[in-house]
Design a protein around this motif. Structure first.
Motif, PDB file in Angstrom:
ATOM      1  N   GLN A  26      50.743  18.260  14.232  1.00 39.31           N
ATOM      2  CA  GLN A  26      51.961  19.137  14.679  1.00 39.31           C
ATOM      3  C   GLN A  26      52.784  18.305  15.382  1.00 39.31           C
ATOM      4  N   ASP A  27      52.282  17.241  16.082  1.00 37.92           N
ATOM      5  CA  ASP A  27      53.384  16.263  16.936  1.00 37.92           C
ATOM      6  C   ASP A  27      54.166  15.471  15.587  1.00 37.92           C
ATOM      7  N   LYS A  30      56.964  17.683  14.201  1.00 38.95           N
ATOM      8  CA  LYS A  30      57.948  18.027  15.028  1.00 38.95           C
ATOM      9  C   LYS A  30      58.831  16.627  15.020  1.00 38.95           C
ATOM     10  N   SER A  33      60.669  16.350  11.787  1.00 40.55           N
ATOM     11  CA  SER A  33      62.008  17.176  11.723  1.00 40.55           C
ATOM     12  C   SER A  33      63.205  16.938  12.707  1.00 40.55           C
ATOM     13  N   ARG A  34      62.803  16.127  13.583  1.00 37.90           N
ATOM     14  CA  ARG A  34      63.882  15.539  14.444  1.00 37.90           C
ATOM     15  C   ARG A  34      64.855  14.525  13.646  1.00 37.90           C
ATOM     16  N   SER A  86      64.474  19.285  23.485  1.00 37.23           N
ATOM     17  CA  SER A  86      64.990  20.460  22.568  1.00 37.23           C
ATOM     18  C   SER A  86      64.903  21.512  23.355  1.00 37.23           C
TER      19      SER A  86
END
Length: 87
Positions: A26-27, A30, A33-34, A86
Motif C-alpha cells: 500500500q505504501d 502511494k 502514484s506521487r 496530501s
C-alpha cells in the motif's frame, strides 16, 4: 542469491539514488502514484525472503521490500514530492 542482488543494487546505485523503502504494498503504490503525478522517472527493486513456508503463504506481502530509486539529480524533487502533504 543475495550476492547477485547486492551486485545489481550496486550497479543500479551508481546512476540512481535510493529515495524510499517500503515494506507494505500500500505504501509502495502511494509513493509511486506521487512520483507518477509529477512525471518523475523511477526504478524499483523488489526483494523478498518469502517462500511457501513463511507465514502468509507464497502470495503474501510479508517479507517483501520495495526500494524506489531516482536519478541523482532528481533526488531533491523526489523527496519533496514523496513528503508532500496530501489533501
Amino acid at each position: 542469491m543475495q550476492f547477485f542482488i547486492n551486485i545489481i543494487e550496486y550497479l543500479l546505485s551508481s546512476k540512481k539514488t535510493l529515495v524510499y523503502t517500503a515494506v507494505k504494498q500500500q505504501d509502495y503504490y502511494k509513493i509511486i502514484s506521487r512520483l507518477e503525478a509529477v512525471r518523475m522517472k523511477y526504478r524499483v527493486s523488489i526483494t523478498t525472503a518469502n517462500n511457501s513456508a513463511t507465514r502468509g503463504g507464497p502470495h503474501s506481502d510479508l517479507g517483501k521490500v520495495y526500494k524506489i530509486y531516482v536519478k541523482k539529480h532528481d533526488e531533491s524533487k523526489a523527496l519533496k514530492t514523496i513528503n508532500a502533504k496530501s489533501d
